[in-house]
Design an enzyme around this catalytic site. Sequence first.
Site, PDB file in Angstrom:
ATOM      1  CE1 TYR D 177      -3.599  -2.746   0.523  1.00 38.59           C
ATOM      2  CE2 TYR D 177      -2.514  -3.090   2.507  1.00 38.59           C
ATOM      3  CZ  TYR D 177      -3.283  -3.507   1.631  1.00 38.59           C
ATOM      4  OH  TYR D 177      -4.117  -4.542   1.837  1.00 38.59           O
ATOM      5  CE  LYS D 208      -5.683  -7.538   0.240  1.00 39.39           C
ATOM      6  NZ  LYS D 208      -5.660  -7.396   1.668  1.00 39.39           N
ATOM      7  NE  ARG D 268     -12.499  -4.048   5.149  1.00 46.53           N
ATOM      8  CZ  ARG D 268     -12.060  -2.794   4.993  1.00 46.53           C
ATOM      9  NH1 ARG D 268     -12.708  -2.073   5.645  1.00 46.53           N
ATOM     10  NH2 ARG D 268     -11.247  -2.538   4.240  1.00 46.53           N
TER      11      ARG D 268
END
Lengths: 310, 310, 310, 310, 310
Positions: D177, D208, D268
């Site tokens: 990120y 990812k 989630r």
Amino acid sequence: MLTKHDVSIPLDVPSSMHDEYVANFLSLTRSTGKLVLFAGDQKIEHLNSDFYGQGIADEDSDPEHLFKIAYHGTVGCFAAQMGLIARYGRQYPGIGYLVKLNSKTNLVETKQRDPVSRQIWTVDDVVRFKKESGLRVLAVGYTLYLGSEYEADMLTEAGRLISEAHKHGLLTVLWIYPRGKSVLFEKDPHIIAGACGTALCLGSDFVKVNYPSKYGFDSREMFKEAIKAAGNTGVVCAGGSKKGVRDFLQDVHDQIYYAGGKGNATGRNVHQRPLDEAIRLCDAISAITYGGWDVDGAMRVYEGHEQFKL
Amino acid sequence: MLTKHDVSIPLDVPSSMHDEYVANFLSLTRSTGKLVLFAGDQKIEHLNSDFYGQGIADEDSDPEHLFKIAYHGTVGCFAAQMGLIARYGRQYPGIGYLVKLNSKTNLVETKQRDPVSRQIWTVDDVVRFKKESGLRVLAVGYTLYLGSEYEADMLTEAGRLISEAHKHGLLTVLWIYPRGKSVLFEKDPHIIAGACGTALCLGSDFVKVNYPSKYGFDSREMFKEAIKAAGNTGVVCAGGSKKGVRDFLQDVHDQIYYAGGKGNATGRNVHQRPLDEAIRLCDAISAITYGGWDVDGAMRVYEGHEQFKL
Amino acid sequence: MLTKHDVSIPLDVPSSMHDEYVANFLSLTRSTGKLVLFAGDQKIEHLNSDFYGQGIADEDSDPEHLFKIAYHGTVGCFAAQMGLIARYGRQYPGIGYLVKLNSKTNLVETKQRDPVSRQIWTVDDVVRFKKESGLRVLAVGYTLYLGSEYEADMLTEAGRLISEAHKHGLLTVLWIYPRGKSVLFEKDPHIIAGACGTALCLGSDFVKVNYPSKYGFDSREMFKEAIKAAGNTGVVCAGGSKKGVRDFLQDVHDQIYYAGGKGNATGRNVHQRPLDEAIRLCDAISAITYGGWDVDGAMRVYEGHEQFKL
Amino acid sequence: MLTKHDVSIPLDVPSSMHDEYVANFLSLTRSTGKLVLFAGDQKIEHLNSDFYGQGIADEDSDPEHLFKIAYHGTVGCFAAQMGLIARYGRQYPGIGYLVKLNSKTNLVETKQRDPVSRQIWTVDDVVRFKKESGLRVLAVGYTLYLGSEYEADMLTEAGRLISEAHKHGLLTVLWIYPRGKSVLFEKDPHIIAGACGTALCLGSDFVKVNYPSKYGFDSREMFKEAIKAAGNTGVVCAGGSKKGVRDFLQDVHDQIYYAGGKGNATGRNVHQRPLDEAIRLCDAISAITYGGWDVDGAMRVYEGHEQFKL
Amino acid sequence: MLTKHDVSIPLDVPSSMHDEYVANFLSLTRSTGKLVLFAGDQKIEHLNSDFYGQGIADEDSDPEHLFKIAYHGTVGCFAAQMGLIARYGRQYPGIGYLVKLNSKTNLVETKQRDPVSRQIWTVDDVVRFKKESGLRVLAVGYTLYLGSEYEADMLTEAGRLISEAHKHGLLTVLWIYPRGKSVLFEKDPHIIAGACGTALCLGSDFVKVNYPSKYGFDSREMFKEAIKAAGNTGVVCAGGSKKGVRDFLQDVHDQIYYAGGKGNATGRNVHQRPLDEAIRLCDAISAITYGGWDVDGAMRVYEGHEQFKL
């Protein structure tokens, strides 16, 4: 006089090192359980300020002065950095040494940055040094500034080196000074007591703290809190500011026999004097600490009217 | 002339390394106990400023210039980083080398951030390098900035590497400069003396400091405090600012024979000159330091009227 | 053409690794002592900006483009991170690789925080990788920002990894860029020269620096200071800003044959072109560097009118 | 269906571990080369916010919910910290695990201090754990914040652990990120592409990243830059913000079959649903990813009208 | 009463240590799965403030007081630093010990600098200590401040030491306190729940947290979120502020039998009382925790009207 059966051995001393620990304890405390520590680590801690200048004996500018005092005077141990011991120890094999494992200078003040002093030599270094040199190395020491922003680094080093020292049968003395932007009064009795409890929880045999001081209170009384907090870790008191010898010896006496301390740690108050006087002052301190003499007797030793020898 | 029986061996040198230490000491000091250190670590410390520009001999822009001087001139050792030695040493096996273990550039100034210089090579690296290369590596060196906020890191590295070096019979020289926001006058005699005492407590054989300087005082006198504080650690003086050769040689003489120093450490004052002149200046310095000549004699060497050879 | 007897072996290469070092040196320099380094580490250093966008060939967005160029073009080595090599190397075993050991992104700018790039893989990792993979790994590389507040960390890593690489017969290239709040002009000729001297003192075989630039001065002349400061460390020049090919090749020629550099290190100036053109540009650079061709000849290679093969 | 001959093995996997790597790759990707990663590391990353509160199924407050989903649903691997796996894994030996090696909480926000997440367990720990526990540990994962002032620490850990993981035949997934004061738009397509290139250069098997997003542009198109930049490192996309299931599955489909991604990583969006629904959503994602089904087909799976099983 | 077949063994405990782990678990929880932890680490954490002053029994100033309570009272374990245990443990071999591996003082407040507490002793130290001393060391403990800027350091130490402890069959308790500039309400139920989930993901057997508190809400209800988030990690509650004994025991009861906690961790609320009263309070807590008694029954124990013995 303590015998080897009187020595309480911490559980982090392995059984193979029990005899070594006991022997070191009896040497360090002269079989009394008490300690006269002659501190000679100031050449880094205070640079040359303790060794040269007004009111300081000329002899003190020679580093060997420290060794002469430790050799001729009666002390439990002489505390100095390993490098210093390595350079003079050959001529003074009889001294009982404590290797001070860290030191910092006084150039950076707390208002600029919180104090930090890092471990220079490991306990393994000391053990090898002891074996190679044949010197009587009895203990290691470390200074720790509670309340500094770098406290965590020093707590870790202190705890680990005590555990390492005990593994090799060496004794330990922690110098603990509350210091840093968070500490308003370094000699606050309650914080000094906290320092003593910290030394205990780190497992140290002895802790050297400043004599507590609080306006309007009796330091002798205040000191009791610290002694209790230290439990079975022996508390030795730093010399404090230089005052008359009688007052100083009175403090030494009070710290032990009034408050329950286990001794004292004196540096400049001793070595800034000419050799002969310095030796007599060591003997006077030892007369009180090891001999249980009163202040008058100790003064006679200091003044050369009487001798104290163990 | 010292013989091997005159060399005092620190106790952190193991007995198996006594002969090695003594041999290195006698080589480094040319059997005099004194040291002429030719410093060639400035290519990192000052980048290219010492090697190129007005008033600097053209030859100095070639790094091999340093080796030629060290080879043909009379010096105790040539101090340089291990990388530099590795790249030219094969052609200059006769030189006595000191491996400088750390270096920093001068780009970040103290007002931006306190100085820090970290150890690049370990003593083990040096020992392996010595063995593999067959070079005459006699000593290791390290720069330490007392009063820097990073002082603790450097004190630790310095103390440990001295202990390691002695373990292998190598000698040690600490470059100690008080520097950092906390230090107002870097040449203050009292702080310089503190630097010398620190070197002693770390166990170093030699310490290189700046010549003390204080307005209205005689540097020669001031320097005595430092010499005393160093005890049996030998103090060698950095070259100082470039001035006339006679004045420079006078300083070299005074530092040893007036104040009691053990030698000198000179870099740009030597290598910024053409090869022949640089060699003669080295010989002149050595005439004073090793030969005990007076300044007039040394000047004759510098001017080529007389030769000094050990 | 150099033979193995012409290669100068640094003293930190152990004798058991002499043959390995010599073989790597001859491979890397195509037996000329000079180096054409094809730099492919920008995917971390500049993220995707060098590989995608206006004026960049579509093929460059595929990472394999780099390997195709290195495989078909004439270069001394292809420099990339170990991870990238591990993922494509199986199809390109013929390439001579340089493993770039550190990298940082360009997201944090110097005005926010001084640059720091830390070593990701150790030399031991590279040696194992070389052995397991069978790839022709000839050298390792590392970027160092002189003048950064983190300079000390990088100097230490750089010095150590050079010593490690030589221990295993691998060559080394340092990328040195003066950068940080302390550095006003990154291409200042004097500071670039300092960077070259630093690489030498760290023991590197080659150093990659930016081409010096100073308003009103001739870069070719300015570059000579750097070449001299580097001594026997070979200086290779970064590609510089993208300009016409002829001007670029002229620079490449001048850097070597006017100023005395040992080669060049080019990345985006090559890989941002379509494969065929990129290969021809590599060959043109090599014609100058390895073949000693003039710029006109190299242009013919670039334009496809003539071929250069070693 | 891929067979073991279709798997491309990175060169940092030693030949003794080729079979292990191939087996892990085929397990992780269900012999398709694609990856459905079920992410369960949020109990540290987001504390309890993802597991308790409005719109979250009650069952999700029980940590075992994650294991039940991973066990009954069709996924490539379940990613969680080693501690969590150690406490429930005995009952769920059939799951393919990815051990997430680092994690941080979300308490300190970027505006206070740039993000840093440090490696907790080593690859050696994981290898021992795998052997001792008998669990099907297929891969390790690590989160890296590009653009953080602590980027260098994380780049080093990431690069090293990938090399270590491959040494033991384990696969790797990097969560990258871009985040820190230097990063204005975390989902900028160009920076996301840079993140993918970085993962490739570090040698990771998968990376990812967040789905790129830029006002006025089509994310599907934008994502292609990232896919290309990643080369042969597979790109999997984070779930993105919770929206309707059909829209979500459409994204999952587009990321793979429009842009060329290798799969997805969902946390989630799956586990905040009741068990049965969560399992069906996993199956729907897998129907697209592993089965190549279209969105309508996947919706039927999600709604329970059809089953997808490998 | 649990038997060894009821104990769930985490997968990071190697099979050779299953018996050891089970035995330690049954000892620590007195074969109930629940834990009464008597916390005695405050001599560093709070310095002397918990041991001396108004409202504190005189006996508490003697560190041995803690050991007497732990010896005579019914507790699952006595938690203290290894140094403290080493100095008194010989006289109290019967106690079940938890070695607290880190500690900090309370001098530096969060507003000055975010809290950090670093590991002092390693698990290897503890294992050696246990073996050498023969003490009943059942577990290790560590304090972790979530939300501190130093969180990453502590997460890493915590995760690693749990894995190490389990490798040797020791149990683990994490003290987790959300604290730092980023944390507005340290007892926020949602953040406390996050702390519990973090402990689970790090693999700890137990976690000690503060009892959640939120204005206008029932702590007993709030606590359930934490219990659930902890999964199969047992949650024990810190004593909270000193209030009446009945209220305190009511809390102890509610935490377990209303909310589902696994026990409690009490320090000053116990040891600040005279020995006899402190023992009775321990027994009262244990009556609830281990015996399942109601508050009235526990009050009778506290008041000496009834005895609780396991």
